[in-house]
Design a protein around this motif. Structure first.
Motif, PDB file in Angstrom:
ATOM      1  N   ALA A  62      29.245 -26.117  46.715  1.00 55.48           N
ATOM      2  CA  ALA A  62      28.791 -24.820  47.200  1.00 55.48           C
ATOM      3  C   ALA A  62      27.370 -24.572  46.707  1.00 55.48           C
ATOM      4  CB  ALA A  62      29.717 -23.719  46.701  1.00 55.48           C
ATOM      5  N   THR A  63      26.533 -24.076  47.574  1.00 55.94           N
ATOM      6  CA  THR A  63      25.163 -23.776  47.178  1.00 55.94           C
ATOM      7  C   THR A  63      25.129 -22.363  46.591  1.00 55.94           C
ATOM      8  OG1 THR A  63      24.696 -22.995  49.400  1.00 55.94           O
ATOM      9  CG2 THR A  63      24.130 -25.276  48.900  1.00 55.94           C
TER      10      THR A  63
ATOM     11  N   ASP B 289      23.221 -20.692  32.551  1.00 58.16           N
ATOM     12  CA  ASP B 289      24.120 -21.512  31.749  1.00 58.16           C
ATOM     13  C   ASP B 289      24.500 -22.766  32.536  1.00 58.16           C
ATOM     14  OD1 ASP B 289      25.680 -20.312  33.660  1.00 58.16           O
ATOM     15  OD2 ASP B 289      27.316 -19.801  32.292  1.00 58.16           O
ATOM     16  N   ALA B 290      25.331 -23.619  31.923  1.00 57.96           N
ATOM     17  CA  ALA B 290      25.687 -24.900  32.550  1.00 57.96           C
ATOM     18  C   ALA B 290      26.451 -24.694  33.856  1.00 57.96           C
ATOM     19  CB  ALA B 290      26.507 -25.751  31.589  1.00 57.96           C
ATOM     20  N   ALA B 291      27.323 -23.700  33.905  1.00 60.84           N
ATOM     21  CA  ALA B 291      28.109 -23.469  35.124  1.00 60.84           C
ATOM     22  C   ALA B 291      27.208 -23.056  36.274  1.00 60.84           C
ATOM     23  CB  ALA B 291      29.162 -22.396  34.868  1.00 60.84           C
ATOM     24  N   ALA B 292      26.218 -22.219  36.012  1.00 62.51           N
ATOM     25  CA  ALA B 292      25.300 -21.793  37.068  1.00 62.51           C
ATOM     26  C   ALA B 292      24.431 -22.957  37.527  1.00 62.51           C
ATOM     27  CB  ALA B 292      24.429 -20.645  36.575  1.00 62.51           C
ATOM     28  N   LEU B 293      23.988 -23.795  36.602  1.00 57.97           N
ATOM     29  CA  LEU B 293      23.158 -24.942  36.973  1.00 57.97           C
ATOM     30  C   LEU B 293      23.939 -25.954  37.806  1.00 57.97           C
ATOM     31  CD1 LEU B 293      21.219 -25.464  33.640  1.00 57.97           C
ATOM     32  CD2 LEU B 293      20.273 -24.663  35.802  1.00 57.97           C
ATOM     33  N   GLN B 294      25.244 -26.061  37.575  1.00 60.42           N
ATOM     34  CA  GLN B 294      26.061 -27.021  38.324  1.00 60.42           C
ATOM     35  C   GLN B 294      26.267 -26.607  39.766  1.00 60.42           C
ATOM     36  OE1 GLN B 294      29.620 -28.447  36.352  1.00 60.42           O
ATOM     37  NE2 GLN B 294      28.673 -28.011  34.377  1.00 60.42           N
ATOM     38  N   THR B 295      25.965 -25.370  40.104  1.00 62.30           N
ATOM     39  CA  THR B 295      26.075 -24.969  41.507  1.00 62.30           C
ATOM     40  C   THR B 295      24.907 -25.503  42.331  1.00 62.30           C
ATOM     41  OG1 THR B 295      24.919 -22.880  41.151  1.00 62.30           O
ATOM     42  CG2 THR B 295      27.330 -22.865  40.926  1.00 62.30           C
ATOM     43  N   LEU B 296      23.873 -25.978  41.674  1.00 61.90           N
ATOM     44  CA  LEU B 296      22.725 -26.542  42.386  1.00 61.90           C
ATOM     45  C   LEU B 296      23.076 -27.899  42.971  1.00 61.90           C
ATOM     46  CD1 LEU B 296      20.007 -25.709  39.730  1.00 61.90           C
ATOM     47  CD2 LEU B 296      20.335 -24.576  41.933  1.00 61.90           C
TER      48      LEU B 296
ATOM     49  N   ALA C  30      23.140 -30.710  33.874  1.00 62.16           N
ATOM     50  CA  ALA C  30      23.082 -29.322  33.433  1.00 62.16           C
ATOM     51  C   ALA C  30      22.897 -29.263  31.916  1.00 62.16           C
ATOM     52  CB  ALA C  30      24.344 -28.581  33.853  1.00 62.16           C
ATOM     53  N   GLN C  31      23.625 -30.101  31.183  1.00 58.38           N
ATOM     54  CA  GLN C  31      23.477 -30.131  29.726  1.00 58.38           C
ATOM     55  C   GLN C  31      22.095 -30.637  29.326  1.00 58.38           C
ATOM     56  OE1 GLN C  31      25.380 -28.811  27.438  1.00 58.38           O
ATOM     57  NE2 GLN C  31      26.752 -28.120  29.058  1.00 58.38           N
TER      58      GLN C  31
END
Length: 134
Positions: free
Chosen positions: A67-68, A79-86, A94-95
């Motif tokens: 999902a974008t 945070d890492a969760a937000a970066l993983q949506t990219l 992300a880390q």
């Protein structure tokens, strides 16, 4: 007493052995299956069919569409969760982004992501429209 067989004797002994094996095992191997010994394939159970069986670890992974993000993400505060949506950014990247940010301070602009190990120009092109640095 002889030490070795001649070539002719060795060939004859080999052929005799094959003939004896065919005579003994031929009827067993070549007999047709009788209905009483037929195997009903519908009743066979594979290990995966048993209750509590775990999937094989070598099963191919299914790619799912990521999902974008709904809006642009601030790479200096995400945070890492937000970066993983990219797109193209997984848990490892992300880390790395977070570790780079902690070690070097906040990003001046989005192009600062190119300094993170694992983010090249192709990956940055996918992410560029979704990120900003505030």
């Amino acid at each position: 007493m002889r030490e070795a067989y001649t070539r002719r004797e060795a060939i004859a002994a080999g052929l005799l052995g094959v003939a004896i094996a065919a005579f003994v095992w031929g009827p067993v191997i070549l007999r047709p299956f009788s209905p009483s010994r037929a195997v009903d394939l519908g009743t066979l159970r594979l290990p995966e069919d048993r209750a509590g069986a775990q999937p094989r670890p070598s099963a191919p992974r299914v790619k799912t569409a990521k999902a974008t993000p709904g809006s642009r993400i601030d790479i200096n505060h995400a945070d890492a969760a937000a970066l993983q949506t990219l797109p193209g950014i997984g848990p490892t990247l992300a880390q790395r982004i977070i570790a780079y940010r902690k070690a070097n301070g906040s990003f001046d602009d989005a192009r600062g992501l190119l300094d993170v190990n694992g983010i090249g120009s192709k990956r940055f092109d996918k992410v560029e429209r979704w990120v900003e640095a505030r």
